[in-house]
Motif scaffolding. Structure first.
Motif, PDB file in Angstrom:
ATOM      1  N   SER A 136      42.637  34.163  45.277  1.00 47.49           N
ATOM      2  CA  SER A 136      41.435  33.345  45.349  1.00 47.49           C
ATOM      3  C   SER A 136      41.019  33.143  46.804  1.00 47.49           C
ATOM      4  O   SER A 136      41.854  32.803  47.643  1.00 47.49           O
ATOM      5  N   LYS A 140      36.649  38.745  47.116  1.00 50.13           N
ATOM      6  CA  LYS A 140      36.315  39.689  46.028  1.00 50.13           C
ATOM      7  C   LYS A 140      34.850  39.536  45.620  1.00 50.13           C
ATOM      8  O   LYS A 140      34.107  40.516  45.574  1.00 50.13           O
ATOM      9  N   SER A 160      33.069  38.021  32.671  1.00 50.04           N
ATOM     10  CA  SER A 160      34.259  37.538  31.967  1.00 50.04           C
ATOM     11  C   SER A 160      33.989  36.239  31.213  1.00 50.04           C
ATOM     12  O   SER A 160      33.005  35.553  31.495  1.00 50.04           O
ATOM     13  N   ARG A 164      37.412  27.606  32.538  1.00 48.75           N
ATOM     14  CA  ARG A 164      37.242  26.658  33.655  1.00 48.75           C
ATOM     15  C   ARG A 164      35.793  26.186  33.707  1.00 48.75           C
ATOM     16  O   ARG A 164      34.886  26.844  33.195  1.00 48.75           O
ATOM     17  N   ARG A 167      31.069  26.166  38.559  1.00 47.50           N
ATOM     18  CA  ARG A 167      30.797  25.586  39.881  1.00 47.50           C
ATOM     19  C   ARG A 167      29.295  25.349  39.958  1.00 47.50           C
ATOM     20  O   ARG A 167      28.522  25.888  39.153  1.00 47.50           O
ATOM     21  N   TYR A 176      30.029  33.901  34.668  1.00 47.06           N
ATOM     22  CA  TYR A 176      31.028  33.881  33.594  1.00 47.06           C
ATOM     23  C   TYR A 176      30.332  33.464  32.299  1.00 47.06           C
ATOM     24  O   TYR A 176      29.239  32.908  32.330  1.00 47.06           O
ATOM     25  N   GLU A 195      41.382  42.372  27.651  1.00 48.77           N
ATOM     26  CA  GLU A 195      42.532  41.751  28.314  1.00 48.77           C
ATOM     27  C   GLU A 195      42.213  40.286  28.511  1.00 48.77           C
ATOM     28  O   GLU A 195      41.054  39.888  28.503  1.00 48.77           O
ATOM     29  N   TYR A 204      41.211  33.196  31.261  1.00 47.42           N
ATOM     30  CA  TYR A 204      40.161  34.129  31.691  1.00 47.42           C
ATOM     31  C   TYR A 204      40.335  35.402  30.869  1.00 47.42           C
ATOM     32  O   TYR A 204      41.458  35.793  30.559  1.00 47.42           O
ATOM     33  N   GLY A 205      39.243  36.085  30.545  1.00 48.14           N
ATOM     34  CA  GLY A 205      39.394  37.333  29.797  1.00 48.14           C
ATOM     35  C   GLY A 205      38.154  38.201  29.833  1.00 48.14           C
ATOM     36  O   GLY A 205      37.028  37.716  30.014  1.00 48.14           O
ATOM     37  N   THR A 206      38.389  39.497  29.673  1.00 47.54           N
ATOM     38  CA  THR A 206      37.291  40.471  29.635  1.00 47.54           C
ATOM     39  C   THR A 206      37.062  40.872  28.183  1.00 47.54           C
ATOM     40  O   THR A 206      37.956  41.445  27.556  1.00 47.54           O
ATOM     41  N   ASP A 224      36.205  41.916  38.054  1.00 47.71           N
ATOM     42  CA  ASP A 224      36.908  41.036  38.994  1.00 47.71           C
ATOM     43  C   ASP A 224      37.942  40.284  38.167  1.00 47.71           C
ATOM     44  O   ASP A 224      37.606  39.329  37.471  1.00 47.71           O
ATOM     45  N   ILE A 225      39.180  40.756  38.180  1.00 47.68           N
ATOM     46  CA  ILE A 225      40.218  40.150  37.328  1.00 47.68           C
ATOM     47  C   ILE A 225      41.528  39.987  38.106  1.00 47.68           C
ATOM     48  O   ILE A 225      41.721  40.634  39.136  1.00 47.68           O
ATOM     49  N   ASP A 226      42.408  39.132  37.610  1.00 45.07           N
ATOM     50  CA  ASP A 226      43.649  38.881  38.338  1.00 45.07           C
ATOM     51  C   ASP A 226      44.665  40.013  38.104  1.00 45.07           C
ATOM     52  O   ASP A 226      44.392  40.949  37.335  1.00 45.07           O
ATOM     53  N   GLY A 229      45.708  40.704  34.530  1.00 47.29           N
ATOM     54  CA  GLY A 229      44.629  41.399  33.817  1.00 47.29           C
ATOM     55  C   GLY A 229      44.589  42.871  34.207  1.00 47.29           C
ATOM     56  O   GLY A 229      44.410  43.756  33.361  1.00 47.29           O
ATOM     57  N   ARG A 260      34.721  27.483  51.667  1.00 45.48           N
ATOM     58  CA  ARG A 260      33.849  27.721  50.503  1.00 45.48           C
ATOM     59  C   ARG A 260      33.479  26.395  49.846  1.00 45.48           C
ATOM     60  O   ARG A 260      32.367  26.240  49.322  1.00 45.48           O
ATOM     61  N   ARG A 271      45.877  27.256  44.153  1.00 47.11           N
ATOM     62  CA  ARG A 271      45.435  28.628  44.407  1.00 47.11           C
ATOM     63  C   ARG A 271      46.246  29.256  45.550  1.00 47.11           C
ATOM     64  O   ARG A 271      46.575  30.443  45.502  1.00 47.11           O
TER      65      ARG A 271
HETATM   66  N1  LIG Z   1      42.730  38.485  33.797  1.00 46.67           N
HETATM   67  C1  LIG Z   1      41.502  38.079  34.157  1.00 46.67           C
HETATM   68  N2  LIG Z   1      41.326  37.450  35.316  1.00 46.67           N
HETATM   69  C2  LIG Z   1      40.065  37.079  35.648  1.00 46.67           C
HETATM   70  C3  LIG Z   1      38.956  37.327  34.815  1.00 46.67           C
HETATM   71  N3  LIG Z   1      37.847  36.849  35.425  1.00 46.67           N
HETATM   72  C4  LIG Z   1      38.255  36.332  36.582  1.00 46.67           C
HETATM   73  N4  LIG Z   1      39.579  36.451  36.732  1.00 46.67           N
HETATM   74  C5  LIG Z   1      40.443  36.066  37.863  1.00 46.67           C
HETATM   75  O1  LIG Z   1      40.664  34.675  37.803  1.00 46.67           O
HETATM   76  C6  LIG Z   1      40.911  34.190  39.118  1.00 46.67           C
HETATM   77  C7  LIG Z   1      40.123  32.950  39.363  1.00 46.67           C
HETATM   78  O2  LIG Z   1      38.748  33.229  39.385  1.00 46.67           O
HETATM   79  P1  LIG Z   1      37.697  32.118  39.780  1.00 46.67           P
HETATM   80  O3  LIG Z   1      37.967  30.893  38.979  1.00 46.67           O
HETATM   81  O4  LIG Z   1      36.329  32.694  39.675  1.00 46.67           O
HETATM   82  O5  LIG Z   1      38.077  31.742  41.260  1.00 46.67           O
HETATM   83  P2  LIG Z   1      38.061  32.567  42.649  1.00 46.67           P
HETATM   84  O6  LIG Z   1      38.982  33.722  42.535  1.00 46.67           O
HETATM   85  O7  LIG Z   1      38.558  31.539  43.603  1.00 46.67           O
HETATM   86  O8  LIG Z   1      36.647  32.955  42.914  1.00 46.67           O
HETATM   87  C8  LIG Z   1      40.573  35.347  40.055  1.00 46.67           C
HETATM   88  O9  LIG Z   1      41.804  35.963  40.448  1.00 46.67           O
HETATM   89  C9  LIG Z   1      39.785  36.301  39.207  1.00 46.67           C
HETATM   90  O10 LIG Z   1      39.978  37.648  39.619  1.00 46.67           O
HETATM   91  C10 LIG Z   1      39.196  38.015  33.587  1.00 46.67           C
HETATM   92  O11 LIG Z   1      38.303  38.298  32.794  1.00 46.67           O
HETATM   93  N5  LIG Z   1      40.468  38.363  33.305  1.00 46.67           N
END
Ligand SMILES: Nc1nc2c(ncn2[C@@H]2O[C@H](COP(=O)(O)OP(=O)(O)O)[C@@H](O)[C@H]2O)c(=O)[nH]1
Ligand SMILES: Nc1ncnc2c1ncn2[C@@H]1O[C@H](COP(=O)(O)OP(=O)(O)O)[C@@H](O)[C@H]1O
Length: 394
Positions: A136, A140, A160, A164, A167, A176, A195, A204-206, A224-226, A229, A260, A271
């Motif tokens: 975070s 990205k 995704s 949460r 913002r 999202y 996932e 979080y999920g796609t 953009d996934i963790d 994922g 930010r 985070r």
């Molecule tokens: N597995 C997974 N991770 C996600 C998804 N969408 C977002 N993320 C991840 O969730 C984390 C948190 O995202 P976010 O709440 O937007 O906060 P940020 O990373 O601080 O901008 C980040 O690592 C994203 O890459 C998803 O669909 N699947």
């Protein structure tokens, strides 16, 4: 099901084992010992299978979203694993479908009895999806926005779902799909997600649909996934490029997150704690194809573009690729090697003026479940010129 009347079975066979016959709005296609009857009413395309080896008709389990009602269709086997179904009189982005009968996806289902799956044909060779991960605050979102701004017709963002809270500047459906946990959990159970993962205390999920929507628009999908994922996508049938973004230092990451100003102190600390683990996994696991350091933003962006092959040449390619074909009611379909020839000229004169469409199925790829990518479509002037061209090459 009862026995098949003998005359139908005889009627369905052709010399090469691949049959193409039409009965009203019903087609029958032979692959090996099986005959696939596709058709029925105008409302839906029902499927029945006649198995010559057992002499029985079977109604298969049909997976995927089936094509919406149509005014008839043509069917032709592409190879042993799928049948091409071309809808008549439908829009250009909805006319090409595949009935998967023995693809990897169908075989993986482990269901009792016969299983087939519908998948929609996506014209054009949109490049592999891009998965971007990183802790975070590493940048990205910033890098993805820059790509989307510079190449709006090339990239599409996979939106995704998350539990949460949004913002201040975030829009539902754009950044999202903000969702209740119970709703998202049910949709996960129903198999709607490619996932999902629990990240910083939220889900979080796609969704499969998020990726399909980008593919349908003929664009290259950015996710953009963790790291969890990314690992799931790596194990799925979606072939992608995996990029991990690293901060220059933990201090810089903390400074960016604080600057930010979108998280509470407690959330920032959570985070940062998770960031160490993510960086460890991202840089030591073999999930990622590339690791990028986001120190100077512009430099990092230039390297990212290079990795994605954005040197100018394929930008032009992408923009000139055909978007689709508008198939009229009156057409005929034939197959030569890996090329499917659609002829919709009605007179001899028309037959020589770009009324022949060639669908090249030699490099089909399975995309997200429910999509078949890599279809190449072009028009030719005349069948004889085309055959001459083939003869010259061989
Ligand atoms: N597995 C997974 N991770 C996600 C998804 N969408 C977002 N993320 C991840 O969730 C984390 C948190 O995202 P976010 O709440 O937007 O906060 P940020 O990373 O601080 O901008 C980040 O690592 C994203 O890459 C998803 O669909 N699947
Ligand atoms: N290379 C960089 N140098 C300085 N600040 C950056 C850099 N990249 C991104 N930022 C800033 O850091 C903050 C976090 O970036 P963001 O894209 O939201 O990260 P992520 O999506 O990875 O959580 C934003 O305020 C952004 O403007």
């Amino acid at each position: 099901m009862g026995e098949a009347p003998t005359f139908i079975v005889n009627d369905l066979h052709s010399e090469n084992g691949f049959g193409l016959k039409s009965k009203g709005c019903e087609t029958s296609t032979v692959i090996g010992d099986k005959t696939y009857l596709i058709g029925g009413t105008n409302e839906s395309l029902e499927i029945k299978i006649y198995d010559k080896s057992t002499g029985r008709w079977v109604i298969p389990t049909v997976l995927g979203i089936e094509p919406k009602s149509c005014k008839g269709h043509s069917a032709v086997p592409v190879n042993e694993d799928r049948i091409l179904v071309i809808k008549k009189g439908s829009t250009s982005d909805d006319c090409i479908w595949f009935l998967e009968v023995d693809t990897q996806y169908v075989r993986e289902q482990n269901k009792e009895g016969e299983v087939v799956a519908w998948s929609k044909g996506v014209i054009g060779n949109a490049e592999k999806p891009v998965v971007i991960s990183g802790p975070s605050g590493v940048g990205k979102g910033t890098l993805i926005s820059m790509l989307m701004k510079e190449f709006p017709s090339m990239f599409g963002f996979s939106v995704s779902h998350t539990t949460r809270a949004p913002r201040e500047m975030e829009k539902d459906g754009v950044h999202y799909h903000f969702t209740e946990r119970s709703v998202m959990e049910k949709e996960i159970k129903d198999g709607k997600f490619l996932e999902f993962a629990s990240v910083h205390g939220n889900l979080y999920g796609t969704s499969i649909e998020a990726v399909e929507m980008v593919a349908d628009a003929g664009k290259r999908c950015i996710l953009d996934i963790d790291v969890q994922g990314a690992r799931s996508v790596r194990a799925s049938s979606l072939e992608a490029i995996f990029i991990f973004i690293c901060p220059p230092s933990m201090q810089e990451l903390e400074d960016r997150l604080r600057a930010r100003g979108t998280e509470t102190e407690e959330q920032i600390l959570k985070r940062l704690r998770n960031a160490k683990e993510e960086i460890d996994q991202g840089t030591s696991s073999h999930i990622f194809d590339h690791i990028l350091y986001n120190d100077k933003l512009e430099e990092c962006y230039e390297i990212l573009k290079k990795l994605l092959g954005l040197d100018g040449s394929n930008v032009a390619d992408h923009q000139t690729s055909p978007k689709g074909i508008d198939l009229p009611l009156d057409h005929s379909v034939s197959k030569i090697d890996n090329k499917i020839l659609i002829n919709f000229g009605t007179s001899e004169l028309e037959k020589t003026s770009k009324n022949l469409i060639v669908l090249d199925v030699s490099s089909l790829k399975e995309g997200a479940p429910g999509r078949t990518r890599g279809l190449n479509v072009y028009t030719i002037d005349s069948f004889s010129d085309w055959l001459n061209g083939i003869n010259k090459l061989s």
